[in-house]
Each structure stands twice: as C-alpha cells, then as structure tokens.
Write a protein that holds these residues in place. Structure first.
Motif, PDB file in Angstrom:
ATOM      1  N   UNK A   2     -45.624  29.505 -11.781  1.00  0.00           N
ATOM      2  CA  UNK A   2     -45.994  30.813 -12.340  1.00  0.00           C
ATOM      3  C   UNK A   2     -46.334  30.744 -13.831  1.00  0.00           C
ATOM      4  N   UNK A   3     -45.498  30.072 -14.616  1.00  0.00           N
ATOM      5  CA  UNK A   3     -45.727  30.030 -16.071  1.00  0.00           C
ATOM      6  C   UNK A   3     -47.123  29.499 -16.398  1.00  0.00           C
ATOM      7  N   UNK A   4     -47.558  28.494 -15.636  1.00  0.00           N
ATOM      8  CA  UNK A   4     -48.852  27.864 -15.907  1.00  0.00           C
ATOM      9  C   UNK A   4     -50.022  28.789 -15.556  1.00  0.00           C
ATOM     10  N   UNK A   5     -49.769  29.801 -14.730  1.00  0.00           N
ATOM     11  CA  UNK A   5     -50.842  30.722 -14.327  1.00  0.00           C
ATOM     12  C   UNK A   5     -50.986  31.893 -15.299  1.00  0.00           C
ATOM     13  N   UNK A   6     -50.014  32.039 -16.196  1.00  0.00           N
ATOM     14  CA  UNK A   6     -50.000  33.191 -17.112  1.00  0.00           C
ATOM     15  C   UNK A   6     -51.183  33.210 -18.095  1.00  0.00           C
ATOM     16  N   UNK A   7     -51.491  32.091 -18.797  1.00  0.00           N
ATOM     17  CA  UNK A   7     -52.498  32.177 -19.881  1.00  0.00           C
ATOM     18  C   UNK A   7     -53.880  32.670 -19.437  1.00  0.00           C
ATOM     19  N   UNK A   8     -54.289  32.366 -18.211  1.00  0.00           N
ATOM     20  CA  UNK A   8     -55.641  32.756 -17.779  1.00  0.00           C
ATOM     21  C   UNK A   8     -55.695  34.163 -17.175  1.00  0.00           C
ATOM     22  N   UNK A   9     -54.538  34.801 -16.997  1.00  0.00           N
ATOM     23  CA  UNK A   9     -54.517  36.093 -16.295  1.00  0.00           C
ATOM     24  C   UNK A   9     -54.836  37.267 -17.221  1.00  0.00           C
ATOM     25  N   UNK A  10     -55.776  38.106 -16.805  1.00  0.00           N
ATOM     26  CA  UNK A  10     -56.072  39.342 -17.541  1.00  0.00           C
ATOM     27  C   UNK A  10     -55.180  40.481 -17.086  1.00  0.00           C
ATOM     28  N   UNK A  11     -54.616  40.306 -15.893  1.00  0.00           N
ATOM     29  CA  UNK A  11     -53.731  41.326 -15.324  1.00  0.00           C
ATOM     30  C   UNK A  11     -52.565  40.605 -14.655  1.00  0.00           C
ATOM     31  N   UNK A  12     -51.348  41.019 -14.979  1.00  0.00           N
ATOM     32  CA  UNK A  12     -50.159  40.426 -14.355  1.00  0.00           C
ATOM     33  C   UNK A  12     -49.363  41.567 -13.725  1.00  0.00           C
ATOM     34  N   UNK A  13     -49.115  41.442 -12.417  1.00  0.00           N
ATOM     35  CA  UNK A  13     -48.459  42.540 -11.688  1.00  0.00           C
ATOM     36  C   UNK A  13     -47.161  42.045 -11.075  1.00  0.00           C
TER      37      UNK A  13
ATOM     38  N   UNK B  60     -45.827  46.944 -13.458  1.00  0.00           N
ATOM     39  CA  UNK B  60     -44.763  46.750 -12.481  1.00  0.00           C
ATOM     40  C   UNK B  60     -44.868  47.880 -11.477  1.00  0.00           C
ATOM     41  N   UNK B  61     -44.549  47.596 -10.215  1.00  0.00           N
ATOM     42  CA  UNK B  61     -44.560  48.690  -9.240  1.00  0.00           C
ATOM     43  C   UNK B  61     -43.194  49.375  -9.159  1.00  0.00           C
ATOM     44  N   UNK B  62     -42.185  48.698  -9.718  1.00  0.00           N
ATOM     45  CA  UNK B  62     -40.843  49.286  -9.735  1.00  0.00           C
ATOM     46  C   UNK B  62     -40.802  50.371 -10.813  1.00  0.00           C
ATOM     47  N   UNK B  63     -40.161  51.505 -10.542  1.00  0.00           N
ATOM     48  CA  UNK B  63     -40.081  52.547 -11.572  1.00  0.00           C
ATOM     49  C   UNK B  63     -38.650  53.012 -11.841  1.00  0.00           C
ATOM     50  N   UNK B  64     -37.671  52.357 -11.192  1.00  0.00           N
ATOM     51  CA  UNK B  64     -36.267  52.600 -11.517  1.00  0.00           C
ATOM     52  C   UNK B  64     -35.616  51.250 -11.799  1.00  0.00           C
ATOM     53  N   UNK B  65     -35.382  50.884 -13.063  1.00  0.00           N
ATOM     54  CA  UNK B  65     -35.639  51.679 -14.262  1.00  0.00           C
ATOM     55  C   UNK B  65     -37.137  51.711 -14.606  1.00  0.00           C
ATOM     56  N   UNK B  66     -37.512  52.663 -15.433  1.00  0.00           N
ATOM     57  CA  UNK B  66     -38.909  52.815 -15.828  1.00  0.00           C
ATOM     58  C   UNK B  66     -39.377  51.586 -16.608  1.00  0.00           C
ATOM     59  N   UNK B  67     -38.525  51.148 -17.538  1.00  0.00           N
ATOM     60  CA  UNK B  67     -38.875  49.907 -18.247  1.00  0.00           C
ATOM     61  C   UNK B  67     -38.099  48.752 -17.612  1.00  0.00           C
ATOM     62  N   UNK B  68     -38.767  48.033 -16.724  1.00  0.00           N
ATOM     63  CA  UNK B  68     -38.127  46.913 -16.020  1.00  0.00           C
ATOM     64  C   UNK B  68     -38.012  45.718 -16.956  1.00  0.00           C
ATOM     65  N   UNK B  69     -37.240  44.726 -16.519  1.00  0.00           N
ATOM     66  CA  UNK B  69     -37.097  43.499 -17.301  1.00  0.00           C
ATOM     67  C   UNK B  69     -38.451  42.847 -17.543  1.00  0.00           C
ATOM     68  N   UNK B  70     -39.310  42.929 -16.540  1.00  0.00           N
ATOM     69  CA  UNK B  70     -40.654  42.349 -16.660  1.00  0.00           C
ATOM     70  C   UNK B  70     -41.457  43.068 -17.750  1.00  0.00           C
ATOM     71  N   UNK B  71     -41.424  44.399 -17.737  1.00  0.00           N
ATOM     72  CA  UNK B  71     -42.201  45.159 -18.739  1.00  0.00           C
ATOM     73  C   UNK B  71     -41.626  44.967 -20.147  1.00  0.00           C
TER      74      UNK B  71
END
Ligand code: ATR
Length: 283
Positions: A181-192, A223-234
């Motif tokens: 996953x980490x290696x796929x991050x730099x080229x991504x314009x959108x990360x979901x 993120x598609x998760x909304x509980x919590x609104x600000x997820x760890x990913x966001x």
C-alpha cells in the motif's frame, strides 16, 4: 387529499440507521405528506417482505446490510449501477414490478462533486478495502474516467475478485496486499478508505496503517466511515497536508435519488441537513 406515501429502510439490525432522520428532515422541509420508517426484517423473511411491498402499502425504500445482494436477486428491473455493482440499496415499484438501484456510487461521486469539484481530474486511485462499499466506489471511479485503480485488501482474494468483476479495456485495475500500500500512495490522486479500520469500536484510536508522507499534495483523501466523522485515516491525511472529504456527505447524497422516486421531489443536501444529522450523532 393525496394518499400518504410510505417508504422504509430495512436491514438486520436496523436501529442504528440514520436514514429515517435524513428522509424525515426532507419530508418536513418540503412539506410533503409521507413517512419513512425503519423496519427490521430478518434474512429469512426478506424475500416475502420485498415481494409484498404494495400489499403493505409501501412505495419503496432503502435496503441495507445484510439484504443488498438478496434485493438484487429479487428485482424484476435493475438500473445500470445496480447491475454493475451486484447489489441494490434502493427499491421502488413500477407497474407492480420490483425495481432496484444502487445509489452508493452516485452518493460517493456527488459528495466529492460538492466538496472538491476537480476530484475526477485525477486518473489514478488507491482504494483500501474490498467489501460492498468498495464495489460501489470502483463503479463510480470507472464512470468518472479513472484510468488506474489499485485495490488493497487484507484478504487478497477479495480484491482479486473485484479485479475480475470490474476489469475492462478502459481501466487498469489491480489487487494488492496491504504490504504494497505505501508504495502505491505517491502516484494516487485519490485515496479512499472503505475498510472499517478507524470506525468507532474498530481501533479508532490506533494509528492508521498507511504512510501518507509521500502522497501528492494534490491528492484527495476520503473515507466512507462517518462515525467518528474524522477517522484515523482522515486525521493522518490532514497531517500530511492532503485535502480531505468525510464520509457523512456520501450517506446524505446517496439518499437523494430514492427520495425523489418515492416522494416526487428532488431534495437538496444542505448544511442544515448535515447539522441535523451531526446533532443526532453527538447524542
Ligand atoms: P462493507 O460492505 O462496508 O465494505 P465489509 O464487506 O465487511 O464491509 O468490508 C470491510 C472491509 O474492511 C474489508 O475490506 C475488510 O478486509 P477483509 O476483506 O480482509 O476482511 C476490511 N477490514 C476490516 N477490518 C480490518 C482490519 N483490522 N485490517 C485491515 N482491513 C480490515
């Protein structure tokens, strides 16, 4: 007086659904005669429930876990999104026949259209997770012309199954282990993020396992998760300087087409609606 139209959301369980709040808000907002109720239906009872909507005086409704695939099988007519995704979240009747759509892909795209209008100018996306929500998002990205879609999942076989299902000449779709996953991050314009990692009760206090430090500064994280609104990913995406869009918007936008079908008015997703749902979430 016009007969009061009655719609529903069904799932098992269903008591946590926020859909009644959304549709109830719009029914009041537009002064319509109608109702929208949560109805818990066990898996073994779903087929008879769905086949007897008219007898129950129901004009249609939403379907959530675990009934989305069963609803897909029961429909006499399906729209293109439902066919492509293989699951139905919105039901209605046409000449007595059960019809189904999947509005999750629409909701995903409409939310980003509202928050980050240029989001679909990117052509490379990284999707974390390979469950039902991931299917809807892949469909949305294909529709919006993304050329490269990488799917990362803990269980590689599920990501590979999505690759087989969605592959086409127009788009390069690949499946990956989390270690890549980490290696796929730099080229991504959108990360979901479509995984339940970071959802309330699913390790929301742990650091999200993805290195975003090499992400493009143009990239959008959602993120598609909304509980919590600000997820760890966001949270991590914001720290890395990325634009972010939370998951509540997708929930609100996916409700629009169903409401229009059942009640005849195309409703708007407004700040007031969002505030109404956030108020409930704060309880
Ligand atoms: P949905 O229909 O909402 O997408 P789902 O089908 O249960 O829900 O999918 C949940 C996703 O979160 C899956 O991609 C799942 O990975 P697996 O397919 O390997 O189960 C992912 N997920 C859940 N918990 C996870 C964890 N602790 N680490 C990594 N991925 C996880």
């Amino acid at each position: 007086m016009a007969e009061k139209k009655q719609a529903f959301v069904t799932g098992y369980p269903i008591k946590h659904s926020r859909s009644p709040l959304i549709h109830g808000f719009w029914l009041r907002e537009y002064g319509l005669q109608g109702s929208y109720q949560a109805m818990e239906v066990a898996p073994e009872d779903f087929a008879s429930f769905a086949k007897t909507l008219a007898a129950q005086n129901l004009v249609g409704g939403n379907v959530t876990l675990p009934h989305k695939e069963e609803a897909f099988k029961l429909c006499a007519k399906l729209d293109d999104a439902a066919k492509a995704i293989g699951a139905v979240n919105t039901l209605w009747l046409e000449n007595g026949e059960l019809c189904g759509s999947n509005t999750d892909a629409y909701g995903f795209a409409a939310n980003l259209d509202a928050l980050a209008p240029d989001w679909d100018k990117a052509d490379t996306a990284l999707i974390l997770g390979a469950g039902g929500a991931s299917r809807a998002i892949i469909h949305a990205l294909k529709e919006r012309g993304f050329k490269t879609i990488s799917i990362v999942n803990r269980t590689l076989a599920r990501a590979e199954e999505l690759v087989r299902h969605f592959k086409s000449d127009e788009v390069a779709i690949t499946a990956h282990e989390w270690a890549e996953a980490d290696a796929l991050v730099p080229s991504a314009g959108l990360i979901v993020n479509t995984t339940s990692l970071g959802m309330s009760g699913h390790g929301e206090n742990q650091e999200f396992p993805l290195d975003l430090s090499k992400a493009s500064h143009q990239a959008l994280a959602t993120d598609i998760v909304y509980v919590p609104l600000e997820t760890g990913f966001l949270k991590k995406a914001k720290t890395a300087g990325l634009k972010t869009a939370d998951g509540l918007g997708m929930l609100l936008h996916q409700a629009v087409p169903g409401f229009e079908r059942w009640f005849g008015v195309r409703p708007e997703v407004t700040d007031a609606l969002r505030a109404h749902i956030l108020e409930d979430m704060a309880k």
